[in-house]
Design a protein around this motif. Structure first.
Motif, PDB file in Angstrom:
ATOM      1  N   LEU A 247      -5.723  21.115   1.920  1.00 24.62           N
ATOM      2  CA  LEU A 247      -4.673  21.621   1.035  1.00 24.62           C
ATOM      3  C   LEU A 247      -3.371  20.829   1.224  1.00 24.62           C
ATOM      4  CD1 LEU A 247      -5.206  25.497   1.268  1.00 24.62           C
ATOM      5  CD2 LEU A 247      -5.628  24.020  -0.709  1.00 24.62           C
ATOM      6  N   GLN A 248      -3.079  20.481   2.475  1.00 19.84           N
ATOM      7  CA  GLN A 248      -1.854  19.736   2.735  1.00 19.84           C
ATOM      8  C   GLN A 248      -1.950  18.319   2.169  1.00 19.84           C
ATOM      9  OE1 GLN A 248      -0.734  19.460   6.872  1.00 19.84           O
ATOM     10  NE2 GLN A 248       1.443  19.297   6.320  1.00 19.84           N
ATOM     11  N   GLU A 249      -3.155  17.722   2.323  1.00 14.34           N
ATOM     12  CA  GLU A 249      -3.356  16.394   1.751  1.00 14.34           C
ATOM     13  C   GLU A 249      -3.216  16.432   0.236  1.00 14.34           C
ATOM     14  OE1 GLU A 249      -7.129  15.016   3.012  1.00 14.34           O
ATOM     15  OE2 GLU A 249      -6.541  14.793   5.142  1.00 14.34           O
ATOM     16  N   ALA A 250      -3.822  17.453  -0.387  1.00  7.27           N
ATOM     17  CA  ALA A 250      -3.717  17.566  -1.846  1.00  7.27           C
ATOM     18  C   ALA A 250      -2.276  17.776  -2.267  1.00  7.27           C
ATOM     19  CB  ALA A 250      -4.585  18.727  -2.339  1.00  7.27           C
ATOM     20  N   GLN A 251      -1.546  18.591  -1.499  1.00  7.42           N
ATOM     21  CA  GLN A 251      -0.141  18.815  -1.812  1.00  7.42           C
ATOM     22  C   GLN A 251       0.677  17.540  -1.646  1.00  7.42           C
ATOM     23  OE1 GLN A 251       2.289  21.203   0.856  1.00  7.42           O
ATOM     24  NE2 GLN A 251       3.070  22.368  -0.912  1.00  7.42           N
ATOM     25  N   ASP A 252       0.366  16.746  -0.610  1.00  4.40           N
ATOM     26  CA  ASP A 252       1.090  15.481  -0.396  1.00  4.40           C
ATOM     27  C   ASP A 252       0.810  14.510  -1.533  1.00  4.40           C
ATOM     28  OD1 ASP A 252       2.094  16.516   1.933  1.00  4.40           O
ATOM     29  OD2 ASP A 252       0.608  15.527   3.250  1.00  4.40           O
ATOM     30  N   ARG A 253      -0.471  14.433  -1.969  1.00  6.66           N
ATOM     31  CA  ARG A 253      -0.784  13.533  -3.085  1.00  6.66           C
ATOM     32  C   ARG A 253      -0.095  13.983  -4.365  1.00  6.66           C
ATOM     33  NH1 ARG A 253      -6.071  13.711  -0.792  1.00  6.66           N
ATOM     34  NH2 ARG A 253      -6.688  15.235  -2.389  1.00  6.66           N
ATOM     35  N   LEU A 254      -0.100  15.285  -4.576  1.00  9.60           N
ATOM     36  CA  LEU A 254       0.570  15.805  -5.766  1.00  9.60           C
ATOM     37  C   LEU A 254       2.061  15.510  -5.718  1.00  9.60           C
ATOM     38  CD1 LEU A 254       0.418  17.441  -8.392  1.00  9.60           C
ATOM     39  CD2 LEU A 254       0.684  19.520  -7.010  1.00  9.60           C
ATOM     40  N   GLN A 255       2.648  15.630  -4.525  1.00  5.00           N
ATOM     41  CA  GLN A 255       4.069  15.365  -4.382  1.00  5.00           C
ATOM     42  C   GLN A 255       4.378  13.885  -4.621  1.00  5.00           C
ATOM     43  OE1 GLN A 255       6.383  17.783  -3.859  1.00  5.00           O
ATOM     44  NE2 GLN A 255       7.892  16.144  -4.285  1.00  5.00           N
ATOM     45  N   GLU A 256       3.454  13.013  -4.151  1.00  7.05           N
ATOM     46  CA  GLU A 256       3.641  11.573  -4.396  1.00  7.05           C
ATOM     47  C   GLU A 256       3.625  11.270  -5.891  1.00  7.05           C
ATOM     48  OE1 GLU A 256       0.657   9.553  -2.232  1.00  7.05           O
ATOM     49  OE2 GLU A 256       1.533   9.977  -0.243  1.00  7.05           O
ATOM     50  N   ARG A 257       2.681  11.914  -6.610  1.00  8.54           N
ATOM     51  CA  ARG A 257       2.608  11.700  -8.058  1.00  8.54           C
ATOM     52  C   ARG A 257       3.862  12.210  -8.757  1.00  8.54           C
ATOM     53  NH1 ARG A 257      -3.674  13.461  -9.352  1.00  8.54           N
ATOM     54  NH2 ARG A 257      -4.666  11.773  -8.112  1.00  8.54           N
ATOM     55  N   VAL A 258       4.324  13.363  -8.299  1.00 13.18           N
ATOM     56  CA  VAL A 258       5.541  13.912  -8.887  1.00 13.18           C
ATOM     57  C   VAL A 258       6.721  12.982  -8.632  1.00 13.18           C
ATOM     58  CG1 VAL A 258       7.206  15.796  -8.769  1.00 13.18           C
ATOM     59  CG2 VAL A 258       4.773  16.281  -8.813  1.00 13.18           C
ATOM     60  N   ASP A 259       6.812  12.457  -7.408  1.00 12.96           N
ATOM     61  CA  ASP A 259       7.909  11.534  -7.076  1.00 12.96           C
ATOM     62  C   ASP A 259       7.796  10.251  -7.891  1.00 12.96           C
ATOM     63  OD1 ASP A 259       8.803  13.391  -5.269  1.00 12.96           O
ATOM     64  OD2 ASP A 259       7.894  12.420  -3.503  1.00 12.96           O
ATOM     65  N   GLN A 260       6.545   9.777  -8.041  1.00 14.45           N
ATOM     66  CA  GLN A 260       6.342   8.563  -8.808  1.00 14.45           C
ATOM     67  C   GLN A 260       6.693   8.771 -10.270  1.00 14.45           C
ATOM     68  OE1 GLN A 260       2.384   7.033  -8.573  1.00 14.45           O
ATOM     69  NE2 GLN A 260       2.818   5.209  -9.807  1.00 14.45           N
ATOM     70  N   ALA A 261       6.270   9.890 -10.839  1.00 15.49           N
ATOM     71  CA  ALA A 261       6.584  10.182 -12.244  1.00 15.49           C
ATOM     72  C   ALA A 261       8.084  10.358 -12.437  1.00 15.49           C
ATOM     73  CB  ALA A 261       5.846  11.440 -12.681  1.00 15.49           C
ATOM     74  N   THR A 262       8.739  10.950 -11.474  1.00 18.21           N
ATOM     75  CA  THR A 262      10.181  11.146 -11.564  1.00 18.21           C
ATOM     76  C   THR A 262      10.910   9.799 -11.529  1.00 18.21           C
ATOM     77  OG1 THR A 262       9.973  13.295 -10.460  1.00 18.21           O
ATOM     78  CG2 THR A 262      12.150  12.271 -10.483  1.00 18.21           C
ATOM     79  N   ALA A 263      10.441   8.896 -10.658  1.00 18.88           N
ATOM     80  CA  ALA A 263      11.075   7.565 -10.562  1.00 18.88           C
ATOM     81  C   ALA A 263      10.890   6.788 -11.857  1.00 18.88           C
ATOM     82  CB  ALA A 263      10.473   6.806  -9.378  1.00 18.88           C
ATOM     83  N   GLU A 264       9.671   6.873 -12.408  1.00 22.68           N
ATOM     84  CA  GLU A 264       9.425   6.169 -13.682  1.00 22.68           C
ATOM     85  C   GLU A 264      10.286   6.735 -14.800  1.00 22.68           C
ATOM     86  OE1 GLU A 264       5.283   6.567 -14.341  1.00 22.68           O
ATOM     87  OE2 GLU A 264       4.704   5.102 -12.779  1.00 22.68           O
ATOM     88  N   LEU A 265      10.445   8.051 -14.810  1.00 22.73           N
ATOM     89  CA  LEU A 265      11.270   8.657 -15.852  1.00 22.73           C
ATOM     90  C   LEU A 265      12.719   8.228 -15.723  1.00 22.73           C
ATOM     91  CD1 LEU A 265      11.536  10.624 -18.214  1.00 22.73           C
ATOM     92  CD2 LEU A 265      11.811  12.477 -16.527  1.00 22.73           C
ATOM     93  N   ARG A 266      13.223   8.125 -14.524  1.00 16.94           N
ATOM     94  CA  ARG A 266      14.598   7.696 -14.321  1.00 16.94           C
ATOM     95  C   ARG A 266      14.787   6.231 -14.753  1.00 16.94           C
ATOM     96  NH1 ARG A 266      15.932  10.245  -8.303  1.00 16.94           N
ATOM     97  NH2 ARG A 266      16.122  12.434  -9.000  1.00 16.94           N
ATOM     98  N   THR A 267      13.773   5.439 -14.439  1.00 16.45           N
ATOM     99  CA  THR A 267      13.850   4.018 -14.851  1.00 16.45           C
ATOM    100  C   THR A 267      13.892   3.892 -16.368  1.00 16.45           C
ATOM    101  OG1 THR A 267      12.600   3.358 -12.879  1.00 16.45           O
ATOM    102  CG2 THR A 267      12.705   1.777 -14.686  1.00 16.45           C
ATOM    103  N   THR A 268      13.074   4.683 -17.005  1.00 17.42           N
ATOM    104  CA  THR A 268      13.056   4.664 -18.492  1.00 17.42           C
ATOM    105  C   THR A 268      14.398   5.127 -19.045  1.00 17.42           C
ATOM    106  OG1 THR A 268      10.696   5.112 -18.463  1.00 17.42           O
ATOM    107  CG2 THR A 268      11.861   5.527 -20.516  1.00 17.42           C
ATOM    108  N   LEU A 269      14.967   6.139 -18.488  1.00 15.11           N
ATOM    109  CA  LEU A 269      16.261   6.645 -18.969  1.00 15.11           C
ATOM    110  C   LEU A 269      17.379   5.659 -18.721  1.00 15.11           C
ATOM    111  CD1 LEU A 269      16.003  10.388 -17.803  1.00 15.11           C
ATOM    112  CD2 LEU A 269      15.798   9.504 -20.122  1.00 15.11           C
ATOM    113  N   ASP A 270      17.278   4.903 -17.616  1.00 17.25           N
ATOM    114  CA  ASP A 270      18.331   3.946 -17.317  1.00 17.25           C
ATOM    115  C   ASP A 270      18.282   2.758 -18.278  1.00 17.25           C
ATOM    116  OD1 ASP A 270      19.195   5.475 -15.246  1.00 17.25           O
ATOM    117  OD2 ASP A 270      18.070   4.390 -13.703  1.00 17.25           O
ATOM    118  N   GLN A 271      17.089   2.437 -18.799  1.00 19.25           N
ATOM    119  CA  GLN A 271      16.949   1.293 -19.731  1.00 19.25           C
ATOM    120  C   GLN A 271      17.422   1.650 -21.129  1.00 19.25           C
ATOM    121  OE1 GLN A 271      12.820   0.211 -19.456  1.00 19.25           O
ATOM    122  NE2 GLN A 271      13.096  -0.803 -17.405  1.00 19.25           N
TER     123      GLN A 271
END
Length: 272
Positions: A247-271
């Motif tokens: 469960l912790q591994e799944a939560q960590d992977r999910l958190q990584e995806r959320v962080d990655q999606a958030t970073a991509e969204l910020r990059t798109t907004l900055d452009q």
């Protein structure tokens, strides 16, 4: 309705066999000691009667009341003997000593044997006085003629009645009951200590696992079960820890995806 928890049930099941054993042991010891005490009183009373009856033969046969009174007074000195009565064949008192607690019923001539009766705190024992001289003559005659001895032909000259006071016996019974209760309580106390110790060894690991599952349910996925038990508890502990790790591994992977999606969204907004 309040239900018992596992710890209470384990303690109860641990205490039940030991408690029953302690109670049964106390009752067994009490009954054994009381039975032995009562048997000893009966045997002592019968022994006194058996010793006194032959000594009274001549006095009853000759009608010598002085001898009978002397024998009755001598027997009265035995421990717990309250009264002694010497009777003729018909049950008429010839001599007595002590305080008679109850009027004596006429002894049975049909079955001349020792009898015992209980009345409150008294034990009444009646023994026949046999005419041994006649019996000896009969046996000598039977031996001379070659005839087989005839059983139960002893003529009865009279009777001896002895009343034993059971006050000291009752006091001893009370002491036995008290001591047996103390032994039982001591056994129950030991059973309670052992039962609680055994219950803790069974219930504490289960309660720890239950608390671990509760914390995992609250989202504390870093929680791990830690017990020193072996067998089924260890298997359950390993399963819970494996589940928590996944469960912790799944939560960590999910958190990584959320962080990655958030970073991509910020990059798109900055452009823009």
């Amino acid at each position: 309705m309040k239900t018992w928890g596992i710890k209470s049930r384990v303690i109860f099941l641990s205490l039940l066999p030991a408690s029953l054993s302690a109670v049964m042991l106390g009752l067994y010891l009490m009954n054994a000691q009381i039975s032995f005490l009562e048997s000893a009183v009966h045997e002592r009373g019968q022994a006194i009667a058996r010793q006194l009856a032959p000594a009274c033969e001549y006095g009853v046969f000759a009608g010598n009341r002085a001898i009978l009174e002397s024998l009755a007074r001598a027997a009265l000195h035995e421990t717990d003997v309250r009264s002694v009565t010497i009777m003729d064949e018909a049950g008429k008192p010839l001599a007595s000593a002590g305080k008679l607690a109850q009027s004596l019923a006429p002894p049975s001539r049909q079955t001349p044997a020792m009898s015992t009766a209980r009345l409150d705190n008294l034990l009444s024992i009646t023994a026949p006085i046999y005419h041994s001289r006649v019996v000896m003559e009969d046996y000598i005659g039977e031996a001379a003629t070659g005839e087989a001895p005839r059983a139960a032909r002893q003529p009865v000259l009279g009777w001896v009645n002895i009343e034993l006071s059971l006050e000291s016996t009752t006091a001893q019974k009370n002491r036995i009951i008290v001591s047996s209760l103390l032994i039982t309580l001591f056994g129950l106390a030991i059973a309670a200590v052992l039962g609680r110790y055994m219950a803790r060894g069974v219930s504490d690991p289960i309660l720890h696992l239950a608390d671990t599952v509760r914390q995992l349910g609250e989202g504390k996925l870093e929680t791990r079960a830690r017990t020193d038990n072996r067998g089924e508890i260890q298997v359950l502990e390993s399963g819970i820890n494996t589940m928590a790790a996944r469960l912790q591994e799944a939560q960590d992977r999910l958190q990584e995806r959320v962080d990655q999606a958030t970073a991509e969204l910020r990059t798109t907004l900055d452009q823009l």
